[in-house]
Structures are given as C-alpha cells and as structure tokens.
Design a protein around this motif. Structure first.
Motif, PDB file in Angstrom:
ATOM      1  N   THR A 167      -1.505 -13.567  31.303  1.00 20.18           N
ATOM      2  CA  THR A 167       0.662 -13.277  30.673  1.00 20.18           C
ATOM      3  C   THR A 167       0.722 -14.595  32.708  1.00 20.18           C
ATOM      4  OG1 THR A 167       0.611 -12.146  29.182  1.00 20.18           O
ATOM      5  CG2 THR A 167       2.811 -13.530  30.152  1.00 20.18           C
ATOM      6  N   MET A 168       0.675 -14.181  33.604  1.00 24.02           N
ATOM      7  CA  MET A 168       1.114 -14.188  34.454  1.00 24.02           C
ATOM      8  C   MET A 168       0.297 -15.569  34.951  1.00 24.02           C
ATOM      9  SD  MET A 168       2.566 -10.924  36.573  1.00 24.02           S
ATOM     10  CE  MET A 168       1.152  -9.992  36.674  1.00 24.02           C
ATOM     11  N   THR A 169      -1.194 -15.406  34.697  1.00 15.78           N
ATOM     12  CA  THR A 169      -1.302 -16.614  34.778  1.00 15.78           C
ATOM     13  C   THR A 169      -1.060 -18.052  34.065  1.00 15.78           C
ATOM     14  OG1 THR A 169      -3.684 -15.238  35.317  1.00 15.78           O
ATOM     15  CG2 THR A 169      -4.268 -17.682  34.699  1.00 15.78           C
ATOM     16  N   SER A 170      -1.043 -17.676  33.249  1.00 13.26           N
ATOM     17  CA  SER A 170      -0.504 -18.443  32.460  1.00 13.26           C
ATOM     18  C   SER A 170       0.749 -19.637  33.388  1.00 13.26           C
ATOM     19  CB  SER A 170      -0.272 -18.565  30.370  1.00 13.26           C
ATOM     20  OG  SER A 170       0.494 -17.983  30.426  1.00 13.26           O
ATOM     21  N   TRP A 171       1.364 -18.213  32.964  1.00 11.13           N
ATOM     22  CA  TRP A 171       3.281 -19.726  33.757  1.00 11.13           C
ATOM     23  C   TRP A 171       2.453 -20.488  34.518  1.00 11.13           C
ATOM     24  CZ3 TRP A 171       5.886 -13.549  35.188  1.00 11.13           C
ATOM     25  CH2 TRP A 171       5.740 -13.611  33.554  1.00 11.13           C
ATOM     26  N   LEU A 172       1.849 -19.786  35.382  1.00  6.25           N
ATOM     27  CA  LEU A 172       1.350 -20.692  36.422  1.00  6.25           C
ATOM     28  C   LEU A 172       0.417 -22.528  36.316  1.00  6.25           C
ATOM     29  CD1 LEU A 172       0.387 -18.615  39.514  1.00  6.25           C
ATOM     30  CD2 LEU A 172       2.150 -19.946  38.996  1.00  6.25           C
ATOM     31  N   LEU A 173      -0.713 -22.016  35.093  1.00  7.64           N
ATOM     32  CA  LEU A 173      -1.491 -23.403  34.371  1.00  7.64           C
ATOM     33  C   LEU A 173      -0.553 -23.721  33.593  1.00  7.64           C
ATOM     34  CD1 LEU A 173      -5.085 -21.113  33.364  1.00  7.64           C
ATOM     35  CD2 LEU A 173      -4.197 -22.884  35.567  1.00  7.64           C
TER      36      LEU A 173
END
Length: 308
Positions: A174-180
């Motif tokens: 989830t946190m990676t998707s926030w950036l991507l």
C-alpha cells in the motif's frame, strides 16, 4: 504525557473491566525498587508520574497506565575480565582448564558480587486502553517493550485477548502504491523521509532523509522496473501531526503541530493534574482519530499470536 510513538493493538473481546476493578488488579504488581542482589524489577507506577498518586488515570473514556522498569547495569566487559581472572586462577592452582559448568558458576558468583554496587536504569512505558475504540495504544518505539507492557497487564487481569493489526496485502504494498500512483489518502501529505527495501532478508536498503520521495530518482527504485518497496514513510496528517509509519503499522516520531498544543494554552498550570488531564483528553481524541483514519487505508487481517 504526549505520546511520541504508537504501538496499536486491538481487543478480540470487549474490554469490560471497571475503573475500580482495574486499579485493584494493578495493585497486585506495583513497582518496587530492586533488592541489592536483583537484576531487574517491573511493575505499575503512578499513571501521571510525579504529579499523581494513582496507578490508573481515567479520562476521555480511556484508562492510562504507566509500567516502570528498573535494570541493574553490569558492563559485560567487567564480568568478562573478572571471569578470566577466576579461570586463570583455577588453571594455575589445579593445572587444568575450567569446565563449562564451573565457568557458569563463576559468572553467577561474579554477578551476585557486583550487583549491590551496580548502577540502576529506570524507564517508563505509558499506554492507554480505549474500550470504546476497542484498542490499546502503547507509547514505545520498541515492540519488545510494548509486549512487556501487555504481558504485565495480562498477568494482572489473568486474561488479555489482544491482537496486532496486519494488512492482508502487506503495508509495504500500500505504501509503495502511494508513491507510484501519487494518490495519497485524503488528509495525508508525504514527508521527506522514507526507507525502501528489496525483497528477501539480505535485500538492499535505501534510507532517504530530506529527500522528495516523489522524485524520479526515488520512483526509479520502485514499480515494475524497480526491486524495492516502501517499508517506512514520513507523512503529515490533517495538519495535526507528523510521523513515520513502518510496515508493521507502528508509528514513530510523532510530533503534534503547535496548533494542537495551543488549544490548551488557556488552562492554568497551578493545578498540574487538571492541566495533564486536559492534555490527555486532547491527545487521545486526536490520536484515536488518526489511528482510525490510518488503519482505514489498509485491508486488515488479524495476527492472533498475541491472543490469550
């Protein structure tokens, strides 16, 4: 009393203990200083520290507790040096090497001899139980200390059915998707600090500080062509607080905005209990609101290893 770190656990059954019953249970394990030959002591201390006398403080629907630990400080180098002296003396006197059992006994004797002269370190761990929200929140940067807090409370109550929050897909996803995707939840603003880690125990780690996490330089490490995922990320929430969120959903380095503190500026400080009570009421209101919003961003499963 403003919390700086948050370990959050959920009750798997309603917390139904009354204030009177809970305080009575805490008195079964009141903190007392170490005896001359004891290595450590752990128990409940005044909930409001030097400003209170009760083991429990109730405000805003929350029970506040303070677990205190005293540990004797015995440098390993000193014990090692004295142990070597005893081993050498035995070898010189009896012309043989010390057995493993003898070394263990020597070490135990040395520890017993040094304990009365050892310095002590005392540390406190605060936490609160919020039955309405069905959570217990512990102010610690160490999961081990948070679990010690839970274990002590369980010992007092006989049962403490709690569980940690675990995202089904993994918080790092989830946190990676926030950036991507650059689609942060409402009220969340990305900060300038984070940690990226590649898969596997020996995966490469990239720690960023004072860095734009949405820059091409950082995004190149993520996604289909990248090998890393976000395991820690700093953000600002609702113009209320800033923090660093880790992939185990622990929250570190919580800093409330000045605008929050200012809400209680008009409360007189001549009665510190009243002032602390007002601060705790304000803090729990904001922290509970933050926790609810933060957890809502993840599809959560329960981790039952803490259940009673």
């Amino acid at each position: 009393m403003w919390f700086k770190n948050l370990y959050i656990f959920a009750f798997t059954k309603p917390f139904t203990h009354s204030e009177e019953d809970l305080e009575k249970a805490l008195h079964e394990h009141v903190f007392a200083r170490c005896g001359s030959t004891e290595l450590s002591r752990f128990g409940w201390s005044n909930a409001l520290g030097k400003h209170g006398e009760s083991l429990l403080h109730y405000t805003n629907g929350c029970f506040f507790l303070n677990a205190r630990k005293e540990e004797k400080m015995l440098p390993a180098s000193v014990i090692k040096e004295k142990l070597e002296e005893k081993v050498e003396a035995l070898q010189h006197e009896h012309s043989r090497k010390a057995t493993k059992k003898e070394k263990e006994q020597f070490k135990e004797d040395i520890t017993f001899e040094l304990l009365p002269r050892a310095f002590s370190r005392i540390s406190d761990t605060q936490g609160y139980v919020c039955p309405e929200k069905n959570i217990i929140v512990i102010n610690s940067s160490s999961r081990g200390k948070a679990e010690d807090f839970l274990a002590l409370l369980r010992k007092c109550l006989g049962s403490l059915p709690v569980t940690s929050f675990v995202p089904e897909a993994g918080a790092e996803t989830t946190m990676t998707s926030w950036l991507l995707e650059q689609t942060l939840p409402e009220r969340f603003t990305i900060g300038f600090e984070g940690e990226l880690k590649a898969m596997g125990d020996d995966g490469a780690v990239l720690r960023c500080k004072n860095q734009d996490l949405l820059s091409d330089e950082i995004l190149a490490h993520l996604g289909e062509n990248g090998e890393k995922q976000v395991v820690k990320i700093a953000f600002d929430w609702d113009q209320t607080l800033s923090c660093v969120l880790a992939d185990d959903l622990s929250v570190k380095r919580v800093k409330f905005h000045d605008s929050v503190y200012e809400q209680n500026e008009d409360i007189p400080t001549d009665d510190m209990i009243v002032k602390i009570d007002a601060d705790l009421t304000l803090m729990t209101g904001e922290v509970n609101r933050f926790i609810e919003d933060m957890l809502a961003q993840f599809e959560l499963a329960t981790n039952s290893y803490l259940e009673d």
